[in-house]
Design an enzyme around this catalytic site. Structure first.
Site, PDB file in Angstrom:
ATOM      1  N   SER A 151       0.852  -1.186   0.000  1.00 56.97           N
ATOM      2  CA  SER A 151       0.000   0.000   0.000  1.00 56.97           C
ATOM      3  C   SER A 151       0.884   1.230   0.000  1.00 56.97           C
ATOM      4  CB  SER A 151      -0.884   0.009   1.255  1.00 56.97           C
ATOM      5  OG  SER A 151      -1.492   1.261   1.452  1.00 56.97           O
ATOM      6  N   TYR A 163      -0.948  -1.026  10.674  1.00 60.72           N
ATOM      7  CA  TYR A 163      -1.221  -1.345   9.268  1.00 60.72           C
ATOM      8  C   TYR A 163      -0.023  -1.029   8.378  1.00 60.72           C
ATOM      9  CZ  TYR A 163      -3.589  -1.102   4.712  1.00 60.72           C
ATOM     10  OH  TYR A 163      -3.950  -1.273   3.390  1.00 60.72           O
ATOM     11  N   ALA A 164       0.565   0.162   8.545  1.00 58.70           N
ATOM     12  CA  ALA A 164       1.692   0.569   7.709  1.00 58.70           C
ATOM     13  C   ALA A 164       2.880  -0.378   7.877  1.00 58.70           C
ATOM     14  CB  ALA A 164       2.106   2.001   8.042  1.00 58.70           C
ATOM     15  N   LYS A 167       2.280  -3.411   5.742  1.00 59.39           N
ATOM     16  CA  LYS A 167       2.400  -3.130   4.312  1.00 59.39           C
ATOM     17  C   LYS A 167       3.847  -2.845   3.915  1.00 59.39           C
ATOM     18  CE  LYS A 167      -1.813  -4.011   3.595  1.00 59.39           C
ATOM     19  NZ  LYS A 167      -2.137  -5.292   2.917  1.00 59.39           N
TER      20      LYS A 167
END
Length: 261
Positions: A151, A163-164, A167
């Site tokens: 992402s 989340y980061a 990803k």
């Protein structure tokens, strides 16, 4: 060049979003799909809507036995695996430390559970899905692609440290897997890449408050959301073109994150 027709895709998170869109794209191009999702009802609905040659497996990607059963189902039903698309994922956004605007003191923080659950599904779940499906690909002499989802959030988005981080991990996996397969003489048969979408027009995103959506679009040079079908089309081209290997391919409409993410 590989052909999608008669090839078999294993897709997790297939009950909705990009996973479902990719499944539809695969079927429309003559492929076969093993659909996997943790939620039974959306999974069964997806299978009914898609038609074509499909199998559906209720799967918790954080469980080894579920991922092994998913891979075995693909081999037992269709005899091969050609695309691994581990698209199951969640978001549980929040700040690492949330400070009070008046006092400047910390008034809240991201919980361990909030961090760990995203890691378990978005990272460990991908590892298990890829490990089990790739093992069957090797043992059954299959040719194809492992396609991960990174992402633009991997570049660092405020409020998404969990989340980061997952990803960002997806961004390095194609290089690692390609190097390992290269050492074992497998990289000409099984490639690994990642796609990194920007803001995608899933029902969840399109259902956001209009003001929030307008703020998002203000940072996108093409002045619109990326359509899920555009992401699926990119994955299709990455599958077909065997020169595409070991890298991350962005599809974000020219988006560049500012210093505040």
């Amino acid at each position: 060049m590989l052909e999608i027709r008669n090839s078999v895709a294993v897709i997790t998170g297939a009950g909705s979003g990009i996973g479902l869109t990719l499944a539809r794209y695969w079927i429309e191009n003559g492929g076969k799909v093993v659909l996997a999702d943790i939620a039974r009802e959306p999974l069964e609905d997806a299978q009914k809507k898609l038609g074509g040659e499909t199998a559906a497996v209720v799967c918790d990607v954080t469980h080894e036995e579920d991922c092994a059963r998913l891979a075995d189902t693909a081999i037992e039903r269709f005899g091969q695996i050609n695309l691994i698309a581990p698209f199951a994922g969640i978001i549980m956004d929040g700040l690492l430390l949330n400070t009070d605007r008046d006092s400047g003191k910390v008034k809240g923080k991201m919980s361990l559970q909030q961090f760990q659950k995203v890691i378990d599904i978005n990272l460990t779940g991908v590892f298990l899905t890829v490990r089990e499906c790739a093992e069957r690909m090797i043992n059954h002499n299959c040719r194809g692609l492992i396609c991960l989802v990174s992402s633009t959030g991997s570049l660092g988005t405020a409020g998404q440290i969990n989340y980061a981080s997952t990803k960002a991990a997806m961004s390095v996996m194609p290089k690692t897997i390609t190097a390992e397969f290269f050492r074992r003489g497998l990289s000409d048969r099984i490639r690994c890449v990642a796609v990194a979408p920007g803001y995608v027009g899933t029902p969840m995103v399109k259902g956001m408050k209009q003001t929030a959506l307008e703020k998002i679009l203000a940072d996108v040079p093409i002045n619109r959301l990326i359509e899920p079908e555009e992401v699926a089309s990119l994955i299709g081209e990455l599958y077909r073109n065997e020169a595409m290997a070991g890298d991350v391919y962005y599809i974000h409409g020219g988006l560049r994150l500012g210093s505040k993410g």
